[in-house]
Design an enzyme around this catalytic site. Sequence first.
Site, PDB file in Angstrom:
ATOM      1  N   CYS A   2       0.861  -1.178   0.000  1.00  0.00           N
ATOM      2  CA  CYS A   2       0.000   0.000   0.000  1.00  0.00           C
ATOM      3  C   CYS A   2       0.896   1.226   0.000  1.00  0.00           C
ATOM      4  O   CYS A   2       1.996   1.189  -0.541  1.00  0.00           O
ATOM      5  CB  CYS A   2      -0.962  -0.023   1.187  1.00  0.00           C
ATOM      6  N   ILE A   3       0.476   2.305   0.625  1.00  0.00           N
ATOM      7  CA  ILE A   3       1.245   3.547   0.553  1.00  0.00           C
ATOM      8  C   ILE A   3       2.585   3.423   1.271  1.00  0.00           C
ATOM      9  O   ILE A   3       3.593   3.960   0.824  1.00  0.00           O
ATOM     10  CB  ILE A   3       0.435   4.718   1.148  1.00  0.00           C
TER      11      ILE A   3
END
Length: 638
Positions: free
Chosen positions: A28-29
């Site tokens: 993810c981020i």
Amino acid sequence: MASKYDGLARIIIQNVGGKSNVISLTHCITRLRFKLKDESKANTDILKNTEGIVTVMKSGGQYQVVIGNHVPDVYAVVCEIGGFGGDSSEAESEAPQKHQKLSAALIDTISGVFQPILGVFCATGLIKGILAILTFTKVLSVEDGTYQLLYAVADGFFYYLPVILGYTASKKFGLNPFTGIALGCALVYPKVVALSTGDVQQVLFAGSMFESNVYATFLKIPVIMPKSGYPSSVVPIVLSVYAASKIEKMWKRIIPDVIKNFLVPTLTLLVAAPLTFVLVGPVANSIAAVIGFLTQAAYNASPVLEGAIVGAFWQVLVIFGLHWGLVPIYIMNLSTQGFDSFMQPYFAASFAQTAVVFAVMLRTKDKNLKSLCIPAVISGFFGVTEPAIYGISLPKKKPFVISCIAASIGGAIIGFGNVKKYMSGALGIFGFTTFINPANNDASSIPWVAAGVLIASLVAFIACFLTYKDVVKEKGVSISPENTKNGGKTQTLVSPLKGNTVYLEDMEDAAFSSGALGKGIAIMPEEGILYAPADATVTAIFPTGHAIGMVTDDGAEILIHIGMDTVKLEGRGFTPLTAVGSRVTKGQEILTFDMEAIQKEGCSLLTPVLISNFSSFSDIIPTDAETVRVGEPLITIL
């Protein structure tokens, strides 16, 4: 081509249990998200103490290695070295699955479906926000070609969300991705969407939350559809793909290999598509109706209390990855109501978190901590707070608690203002644009959002600035109540060499700089004599003579590695003066080495002095002196 993350990637792969222990890998981020066959094989302590890794979390059936904002680069190298192909979902679907609790399985599914699109989801929301500002300030009008073309990419992504989720959900559930795309296309096909604007044949459950219109029939079975059709919907396509994945597996077992290539998707779609419209879609709509009713009821009961709770606990949910459970609610509200109020108090949390780290940055005199704070503040300003949480506020506890309290206050203000968010995506400072209603340029929510963010940030900053104190350092040793209570014992190792000190993280060799081999410090020697750093027993002398291991009387395992890549010298230039099993005393000569001969071979003389069993102690604190002489304090072990 070699990457600067090669060493880190190899350490990660090795310490999650190796390639064979990995079922799947996504990111993810800020996090690498592994699914492991056996989490007990992972060396969590080593990973947590590896330079380049913020921390390690276990949540929702995932083993999460928090890297930071550059996680896509690390992910690419891990995939390349590990041979994961950048997508191991097929391996996941075929691997034996451990039993998960329902809540963990749900979070795992939601995160697996939404993670791949998060970056573009935010980007399209940001473009929408920019367009909202341009129309609000009369720079553009909605009739302008510039506006319409840019709005097409921004709104098109959201409109065709079922198609996109058809792909990501297929990857998650092990369905042929193009079969998932075909199901998504069917949901947003123009003539299907047009049915929802046509004549209503029948109304079911009139007056209730489950009220539905029948617009068509399939083999005389009523087809129930939402009033707006399925564009921008979430739950129907995810459930449809899940059902199709089971149908596809059934056909794969039955159909001969020679005709599987075209007959399996044909039969899967012939069954799954009608099932989607007749059964899955209506069920999904009912689920969405219940969720929407409950969240709206909670909000209506007390917007201030709901806002305070969401604000206070949002960062806790982020830590465990549980915030993914609220993402579908947010998207469903956007698609059905055109706005969302329930989740918006979270907006104050990222700014409160950033404010406490900014306060720490201004207050601390620790150069290393200050250097961590600067990128964390920048990242938090744009809505990505994991580096701030894991790197600074959570380890120090009090700043994290302060940020949660401040976010709760800001969330209550946002709830009181009945704030509405009209667009998806856009984090941090760019998120303000999403509170402008693109239909009529209504910006009435922005003053309340700004007030919530400003007050949360001020409370967080002032409280942290007034209460934060650095751990006092004295002669290179950290002194705190935890280190001295209960008569806490310390060991001090003296320098075995004369020379300049180098922090491990500044070494080029990843095995040492990562901390995987131990904690300590390195020395660039000025003379070729190695002395014992403490009273100890020699436990190992490498056959090449370039490294020596010993255990102190207090149980510290010391490894001294003379030079870099000196193993290739096969002992040339090294003369041990002791033997395995011998007792040595502090300051005793234990080895000599020919500095000139080693350097002529192209090897560096940089010598790490490590405590390999560092996890057995409270802390390993190297000297902060730039140069050391033999016998001067080098490492303090708490």
